[in-house]
Design a protein around this motif. Structure first.
Motif, mmCIF file in Angstrom:
data_model
loop_
_atom_site.group_PDB
_atom_site.id
_atom_site.type_symbol
_atom_site.label_atom_id
_atom_site.label_comp_id
_atom_site.label_asym_id
_atom_site.label_seq_id
_atom_site.Cartn_x
_atom_site.Cartn_y
_atom_site.Cartn_z
ATOM 1 N N VAL A 95 1.943 72.789 -7.737
ATOM 2 C CA VAL A 95 2.420 73.001 -6.366
ATOM 3 C C VAL A 95 2.605 74.481 -6.049
ATOM 4 C CG1 VAL A 95 4.332 72.580 -4.776
ATOM 5 C CG2 VAL A 95 3.446 70.713 -6.195
ATOM 6 N N MET B 132 0.848 76.979 -3.373
ATOM 7 C CA MET B 132 1.627 77.757 -2.409
ATOM 8 C C MET B 132 1.232 79.233 -2.468
ATOM 9 S SD MET B 132 5.414 75.968 -2.700
ATOM 10 C CE MET B 132 6.207 77.200 -1.657
ATOM 11 N N SER C 161 11.884 68.116 -3.985
ATOM 12 C CA SER C 161 10.450 68.140 -4.241
ATOM 13 C C SER C 161 9.901 66.864 -4.861
ATOM 14 C CB SER C 161 10.095 69.337 -5.130
ATOM 15 O OG SER C 161 10.852 69.316 -6.323
ATOM 16 N N TYR D 289 5.557 74.742 1.447
ATOM 17 C CA TYR D 289 5.646 73.595 0.534
ATOM 18 C C TYR D 289 5.205 72.310 1.231
ATOM 19 C CZ TYR D 289 7.680 69.687 -1.951
ATOM 20 O OH TYR D 289 7.849 68.472 -2.570
ATOM 21 N N GLN E 27 10.240 65.724 0.402
ATOM 22 C CA GLN E 27 10.279 66.952 1.189
ATOM 23 C C GLN E 27 11.312 66.774 2.287
ATOM 24 O OE1 GLN E 27 6.309 67.348 2.615
ATOM 25 N NE2 GLN E 27 6.309 65.378 3.635
#
Length: 327
Positions: free
Chosen positions: A55, A59, A126, A276, A298
Motif C-alpha cells: 500500500v 502511495m 487500514s 490512501y 478506510q
C-alpha cells in the motif's frame, strides 16, 4: 454490537461510495518533497509488513516520493510506536500500528512511554483480520461453541488454548469468550504464531484463535474451524458460524491503522488519507490484500480516533478482569 459501533464499521468498510470520494483542496500541496519513513513495528515478512510494502509503495508512486518501510519490532509494537511519537510532526514519519499499539497496550503495560490518544494524529484505519476458532478434535471433540462451553463448565480449567503470546489479540479474544461464557480455560502462551499452531496440530493443545490467513492452511485432519469472531459469518469460511450465534454480542478482530505524530498539519493528514483511499480503491491492490486475508478499511481521521477509544475501553475491561499485565 451497539448501533453506534455497527454504523462506524459500515462506514469504514472498503467499498463505501462515500469513503471512496476524493477530498478536495489539497491536491496542489507540495508535500511530500522528500522520502517518507513508515515505521512497521513488526519484523519483515508478516501480514503488517506485507500490507505496508504494497500500500505505501503505491502511495509513494502517486505522490512522487518513496515511502521507505522501516521495521522496528519489539515490546509488543511499543518500540516502533515510541519512535513515531517522538518524531517531528512534519508528515515524514508515519506508523502502521494495530490493536496493541492503539487500544490494548495502554492497559497491558505497567509503563508506556507514549499515549496513543494524545501522541498520534490518526490518518485512517487500514484493515482488519478475521479471527477463527480452531480445535483439535482428537483432543477436544466438539463441533460448536455451545459444546465447547458445556465441556468447559463440566471440567473447569481442563481445556487449554494456545496463543502467540500474552496480550495478543488471540489471547484477548479467548479471554473475552471465557468471561462472557463464564468458563475457565488454561492459557498456554507461545513466542509467536508458528510454534502455537504446530502444537495445536501435534495435539499438544486443545484449541486457539488465529487469523484467517493462518487458519485456512491448517484445516485438515483433526483441525476444525468451529466459529469465527466476526459478528456475522465470514465469506472465506462459508458454513462456519460466528461465536455470536452462541454468545450474543461477541466480536473480536485484529485490526490496524496508520498515524502520524500529534501536531502534524491537518492538510498533510488529509492528503495522506486521500491518497490512501485512492490506492485501496485500485482493484489489483484490493485483490492482493483480500487474498492475504485482510478486510480493507478506510475512513476519516475522526472515525479512526473514535474506534481507538471504543476498542481501548472494550479491551481494558477484559484485561483488568483477567488481571493481565506486561512489563
Amino acid at each position: 454490537m451497539n448501533p453506534t459501533r455497527r454504523t462506524l464499521l459500515k462506514t469504514l468498510a472498503a467499498g463505501s461510495a462515500a469513503a471512496l470520494a476524493p477530498w478536495p483542496g489539497f491536491a496542489q500541496s507540495a508535500y511530500p518533497t522528500r522520502p517518507v519513513r513508515v515505521i512497521v513495528p513488526y519484523a519483515a515478512g508478516g501480514g503488517t509488513d506485507f500490507f505496508a510494502r504494497l500500500v505505501f509503495g503505491a502511495m509513494g508512486e502517486k505522490l512522487g516520493q518513496q515511502f521507505v518501510i522501516e521495521n522496528k519490532p519489539g515490546a509488543g509494537t511499543n518500540i516502533g510506536a515510541d519512535t513515531v511519537a517522538r518524531a517531528e510532526p512534519d508528515g515524514y514519519t508515519l506508523l502502521l500500528g494495530d490493536t496493541a499499539t492503539f487500544a490494548t497496550n495502554r492497559t497491558l503495560y505497567r509503563k508506556l512511554s507514549f499515549d496513543p490518544y494524545k501522541d498520534f494524529a490518526p490518518i485512517s484505519l487500514s484493515g482488519r483480520f478475521a479471527l477463527v476458532l480452531l480445535v483439535n478434535t482428537n483432543r477436544l471433540p466438539v463441533k460448536s461453541v455451545q459444546e465447547l462451553v458445556a465441556e468447559a463448565k463440566k471440567n473447569p480449567g481442563k481445556i487449554n488454548y494456545a496463543t502467540p503470546g500474552l496480550g495478543s489479540p488471540f489471547h484477548l479474544a479467548t479471554e473475552l469468550l471465557s468471561q462472557g461464557a463464564g468458563i475457565k480455560l488454561t492459557h498456554v502462551p507461545y513466542r509467536g504464531a508458528a510454534p502455537a499452531v504446530q502444537d495445536l496440530v501435534a495435539g499438544q493443545v486443545d484449541m486457539m484463535f488465529i487469523d484467517f490467513a493462518t487458519a485456512r492452511s491448517q484445516l485438515s485432519g483433526p483441525i476444525k474451524a468451529i466459529a469465527v469472531a466476526s459478528p456475522q459469518e465470514f465469506a472465506g469460511l462459508p458454513g462456519v458460524p460466528p461465536v455470536a450465534a452462541d454468545q450474543p454480542g461477541f466480536e473480536a478482530w485484529a485490526w490496524q491503522g496508520f498515524v502520524a505524530p500529534a501536531g502534524t498539519p491537518s492538510e498533510i493528514i488529509a492528503k495522506l488519507n486521500d491518497t490512501y483511499r485512492s490506492v485501496v480503491a485500485n482493484a489489483e491492490i484490493r485483490d492482493k490484500l483480500v487474498g492475504a486475508g485482510i478486510d480493507v478499511l478506510q475512513g476519516s481521521p475522526a472515525e479512526m480516533a473514535a474506534y481507538m477509544q471504543e476498542e481501548g475501553a472494550k479491551w481494558e475491561k477484559v484485561i483488568r478482569t483477567a488481571n493481565i499485565t506486561l512489563e
